[in-house]
Design a protein around this motif. Structure first.
Motif, PDB file in Angstrom:
ATOM      1  N   LEU A 211       0.804  -1.225   0.000  1.00 61.42           N
ATOM      2  CA  LEU A 211       0.000   0.000   0.000  1.00 61.42           C
ATOM      3  C   LEU A 211       0.839   1.279   0.000  1.00 61.42           C
ATOM      4  CD1 LEU A 211      -2.720  -0.934   2.647  1.00 61.42           C
ATOM      5  CD2 LEU A 211      -2.959  -0.958   0.151  1.00 61.42           C
ATOM      6  N   THR A 212       1.737   1.402   0.969  1.00 63.01           N
ATOM      7  CA  THR A 212       2.525   2.623   1.119  1.00 63.01           C
ATOM      8  C   THR A 212       3.942   2.280   1.546  1.00 63.01           C
ATOM      9  OG1 THR A 212       1.933   2.872   3.468  1.00 63.01           O
ATOM     10  CG2 THR A 212       0.508   3.977   1.849  1.00 63.01           C
ATOM     11  N   LEU A 213       4.834   3.232   1.359  1.00 60.16           N
ATOM     12  CA  LEU A 213       6.181   3.077   1.885  1.00 60.16           C
ATOM     13  C   LEU A 213       6.692   4.408   2.427  1.00 60.16           C
ATOM     14  CD1 LEU A 213       8.504   4.504  -0.082  1.00 60.16           C
ATOM     15  CD2 LEU A 213       8.211   2.440  -1.428  1.00 60.16           C
ATOM     16  N   THR A 214       7.652   4.309   3.297  1.00 58.85           N
ATOM     17  CA  THR A 214       8.393   5.485   3.760  1.00 58.85           C
ATOM     18  C   THR A 214       9.866   5.100   3.822  1.00 58.85           C
ATOM     19  OG1 THR A 214       8.623   7.143   5.517  1.00 58.85           O
ATOM     20  CG2 THR A 214       8.035   4.920   6.195  1.00 58.85           C
ATOM     21  N   SER A 215      10.733   5.979   3.340  1.00 55.60           N
ATOM     22  CA  SER A 215      12.174   5.696   3.285  1.00 55.60           C
ATOM     23  C   SER A 215      12.965   6.790   3.964  1.00 55.60           C
ATOM     24  CB  SER A 215      12.649   5.571   1.835  1.00 55.60           C
ATOM     25  OG  SER A 215      12.083   4.453   1.200  1.00 55.60           O
ATOM     26  N   MET A 216      14.015   6.377   4.642  1.00 56.28           N
ATOM     27  CA  MET A 216      14.950   7.311   5.271  1.00 56.28           C
ATOM     28  C   MET A 216      16.370   6.915   4.885  1.00 56.28           C
ATOM     29  SD  MET A 216      13.297   9.628   7.043  1.00 56.28           S
ATOM     30  CE  MET A 216      14.472  10.257   8.234  1.00 56.28           C
ATOM     31  N   ALA A 217      17.228   7.919   4.723  1.00 52.80           N
ATOM     32  CA  ALA A 217      18.592   7.663   4.270  1.00 52.80           C
ATOM     33  C   ALA A 217      19.610   8.292   5.210  1.00 52.80           C
ATOM     34  CB  ALA A 217      18.788   8.225   2.863  1.00 52.80           C
ATOM     35  N   SER A 218      20.707   7.599   5.397  1.00 58.61           N
ATOM     36  CA  SER A 218      21.818   8.132   6.193  1.00 58.61           C
ATOM     37  C   SER A 218      22.608   9.138   5.367  1.00 58.61           C
ATOM     38  CB  SER A 218      22.739   6.982   6.604  1.00 58.61           C
ATOM     39  OG  SER A 218      23.479   6.525   5.466  1.00 58.61           O
ATOM     40  N   GLY A 219      23.710   9.605   5.901  1.00 58.83           N
ATOM     41  CA  GLY A 219      24.627  10.422   5.120  1.00 58.83           C
ATOM     42  C   GLY A 219      25.368   9.581   4.101  1.00 58.83           C
ATOM     43  N   ALA A 220      26.120  10.238   3.229  1.00 55.83           N
ATOM     44  CA  ALA A 220      26.886   9.548   2.188  1.00 55.83           C
ATOM     45  C   ALA A 220      28.373   9.808   2.414  1.00 55.83           C
ATOM     46  CB  ALA A 220      26.449  10.036   0.805  1.00 55.83           C
ATOM     47  N   HIS A 221      29.037   8.907   3.131  1.00 54.16           N
ATOM     48  CA  HIS A 221      30.436   9.110   3.496  1.00 54.16           C
ATOM     49  C   HIS A 221      31.355   7.986   3.039  1.00 54.16           C
ATOM     50  CE1 HIS A 221      28.898  12.306   6.058  1.00 54.16           C
ATOM     51  NE2 HIS A 221      28.083  11.438   6.626  1.00 54.16           N
ATOM     52  N   GLY A 222      30.833   6.766   2.924  1.00 50.02           N
ATOM     53  CA  GLY A 222      31.670   5.611   2.640  1.00 50.02           C
ATOM     54  C   GLY A 222      32.429   5.691   1.328  1.00 50.02           C
ATOM     55  N   LEU A 223      31.744   6.050   0.255  1.00 50.90           N
ATOM     56  CA  LEU A 223      32.405   6.134  -1.050  1.00 50.90           C
ATOM     57  C   LEU A 223      33.424   7.256  -1.091  1.00 50.90           C
ATOM     58  CD1 LEU A 223      29.712   5.431  -3.806  1.00 50.90           C
ATOM     59  CD2 LEU A 223      31.884   4.245  -3.466  1.00 50.90           C
ATOM     60  N   ARG A 224      33.054   8.373  -0.499  1.00 47.30           N
ATOM     61  CA  ARG A 224      33.956   9.530  -0.481  1.00 47.30           C
ATOM     62  C   ARG A 224      35.288   9.161   0.171  1.00 47.30           C
ATOM     63  NH1 ARG A 224      33.684  14.818  -2.786  1.00 47.30           N
ATOM     64  NH2 ARG A 224      35.044  16.173  -1.582  1.00 47.30           N
ATOM     65  N   GLU A 225      35.219   8.476   1.304  1.00 51.18           N
ATOM     66  CA  GLU A 225      36.445   8.083   1.990  1.00 51.18           C
ATOM     67  C   GLU A 225      37.216   7.027   1.198  1.00 51.18           C
ATOM     68  OE1 GLU A 225      36.169   7.079   6.067  1.00 51.18           O
ATOM     69  OE2 GLU A 225      34.984   8.856   6.607  1.00 51.18           O
ATOM     70  N   TYR A 226      36.497   6.106   0.584  1.00 49.75           N
ATOM     71  CA  TYR A 226      37.156   5.067  -0.201  1.00 49.75           C
ATOM     72  C   TYR A 226      37.907   5.683  -1.383  1.00 49.75           C
ATOM     73  CZ  TYR A 226      37.883   0.832  -2.939  1.00 49.75           C
ATOM     74  OH  TYR A 226      38.471  -0.188  -3.653  1.00 49.75           O
ATOM     75  N   VAL A 227      37.270   6.619  -2.072  1.00 49.02           N
ATOM     76  CA  VAL A 227      37.898   7.267  -3.220  1.00 49.02           C
ATOM     77  C   VAL A 227      39.141   8.046  -2.788  1.00 49.02           C
ATOM     78  CG1 VAL A 227      37.582   9.105  -4.932  1.00 49.02           C
ATOM     79  CG2 VAL A 227      35.817   7.360  -4.633  1.00 49.02           C
ATOM     80  N   LYS A 228      39.060   8.755  -1.688  1.00 45.40           N
ATOM     81  CA  LYS A 228      40.214   9.528  -1.205  1.00 45.40           C
ATOM     82  C   LYS A 228      41.403   8.627  -0.894  1.00 45.40           C
ATOM     83  CE  LYS A 228      37.860  13.558   0.762  1.00 45.40           C
ATOM     84  NZ  LYS A 228      37.535  14.307   2.017  1.00 45.40           N
ATOM     85  N   GLU A 229      41.133   7.429  -0.411  1.00 45.35           N
ATOM     86  CA  GLU A 229      42.209   6.523  -0.028  1.00 45.35           C
ATOM     87  C   GLU A 229      42.705   5.651  -1.182  1.00 45.35           C
ATOM     88  OE1 GLU A 229      40.854   4.240   3.284  1.00 45.35           O
ATOM     89  OE2 GLU A 229      40.497   6.015   4.546  1.00 45.35           O
ATOM     90  N   ASN A 230      41.850   5.418  -2.182  1.00 48.19           N
ATOM     91  CA  ASN A 230      42.195   4.441  -3.209  1.00 48.19           C
ATOM     92  C   ASN A 230      42.223   4.973  -4.637  1.00 48.19           C
ATOM     93  OD1 ASN A 230      42.104   1.643  -1.658  1.00 48.19           O
ATOM     94  ND2 ASN A 230      40.366   2.845  -0.928  1.00 48.19           N
TER      95      ASN A 230
END
Length: 403
Positions: A211-230
């Motif tokens: 019938l319905t949905l509700t979604s919540m999202a965290s911040g976006a940090h994992g990829l940013r840190e991975y790219v900076k390191e790799n």
């Protein structure tokens, strides 16, 4: 009924290549007259696999429309990027080609309606190739639920919990579409792996609906840190702001009162899990500790000591194994995601040979894939509830079928 069928394979990236190599060519009743990808080197690799299997070298195409024009083609399997699935499905149905479509989320509700409307006009079937519906434990729990072992099902959970940071960060080199999605979108982008098995257990589109949905999202940090390191050598990627959240939770309410929790978790270091969890009035199943908790059983007498009974599913395998998997083990389990790739493929082939209706049909495909679009809307509105369309136009109350 046809003894042999001809399939055109469209999309030869990682998924298409692996399926062709380990699954598709294992079926003796299938020929592959044509393969297609926008990159010719992928076509050449696929053609070699077909030839090495003892079949005739296929025609190589960089435009899928060439395959749709081939009269000898009975069906097509789509392993393209997510954003191409629905458009090619529609064109294939228009061309009268039975369609097997790999999974992913939708980009708009309108494209989901176009998918359904095209099927209802052309009557050309399309099957969503959701392999997780055929997972061994998923089918065992389905069998238990259908036989009342778990009682009335009240709540289910599922997740796509998979560390994809390397795959996404090297998307340009690997010519993979996930990178663009993680830059521009923020949603539950891969809902069908977790939702498919749950939809079967809850009879979605067959006596029940979402019938319905509700979604919540965290911040976006994992990829940013991975790219900076790799990826320090890639200045453009280093400066990229990723929109996709590290963790997304989506809660769905169903017409018969059940709730579903979906979790997307793909950009943080973690173990792989689909987080499959089913809870009813007589018991529960939990994938993450591979356990069943059944009321009335010896292990349920002291629920504070449940840890002592973790990993107890094998104790119940003989009693509750799904008949399909019992037969599968007798004949020999095939390669491909612990064997489930073969089962979904066999069902597709049989449907094409018999020109029958697929067990995961266009209405399932639209309702499962639309979760991505609706989650994106809900997240953008701070978790506001969003209505889920009824793609069956009321037929869910009396429809039958499914895996």
């Amino acid at each position: 009924m046809k003894e042999k069928i001809s399939i055109g394979l469209i999309g030869l990236g990682a998924r298409g290549h692996e399926l062709l190599k380990h699954v598709f060519l294992e079926h003796p009743d299938v020929e592959f007259p044509a393969v297609c990808d926008i990159y010719m080197d992928r076509c050449q690799e696929a053609a070699k696999l077909v030839e090495d299997s003892g079949r005739k070298r296929p025609r190589l195409c960089t435009d899928y429309r060439e395959i749709l024009k081939m009269e000898e083609i009975d069906a097509v399997i789509l392993c393209t990027s997510w954003d191409q699935h629905v458009n090619i499905c529609i064109e294939a149905m228009e061309a009268g080609k039975y369609v097997g479509c790999e999974v992913g989320g939708a980009y708009s509700i309108r494209e989901c309606w176009r998918l359904v409307e095209t099927y209802e006009r052309t009557k050309t079937p399309v099957m969503l190739m959701e392999n997780c519906v055929y997972g061994r434990d998923e089918m065992m729990v389905l069998h238990m639920a259908k036989n009342g072992v778990l009682g009335k099902i009240v709540h289910c959970e599922g997740g796509y919990r998979h560390d994809l940071r390397k795959e996404i960060a090297y998307g340009k080199e690997n010519r993979h579409y996930r990178l663009g999605n993680y830059i521009h979108r923020n949603t539950e982008n891969y809902p069908t792996h977790e939702l498919g098995p749950i939809a079967r257990i809850l009879n979605i589109n067959r006596g029940n609906r979402m019938l319905t949905l509700t979604s919540m999202a965290s911040g976006a940090h994992g990829l940013r840190e991975y790219v900076k390191e790799n990826r320090k050598e890639d200045g453009g990627l280093m400066d990229t702001a990723f929109n996709q959240a590290d963790v997304v939770h989506t809660v769905i309410k169903c017409a018969n009162g059940e709730t579903i929790l979906l979790t997307l978790d793909t950009t943080l270091p973690r173990y792989y899990s689909r987080g499959f969890y089913v809870q009813g009035t007589k018991g529960m199943y939990c994938e993450e500790n591979h356990s069943l908790f059944l009321e009335g059983e010896e292990h349920a007498k002291d629920h504070f000591k449940w840890k002592e009974h973790w990993d107890n599913v094998e104790e119940y395998r003989e009693k509750y194994e799904h008949p399909r998997w019992k037969q599968y083990y007798e004949k020999g389990v095939k390669k491909g995601h612990d064997g489930m790739d073969w089962l979904v493929y066999v069902d597709f082939v049989e449907c094409v040979k018999n020109q029958g209706q697929p067990p995961i049909d266009v209405y399932d495909m639209a309702s499962w894939m639309c979760i991505s679009t609706l989650a994106e809307q809900s997240i953008a509105m701070g978790g506001h509830p969003v209505a889920i369309p009824d793609f069956t136009n009321g037929a869910w109350m009396s429809r039958k079928g499914g895996v």
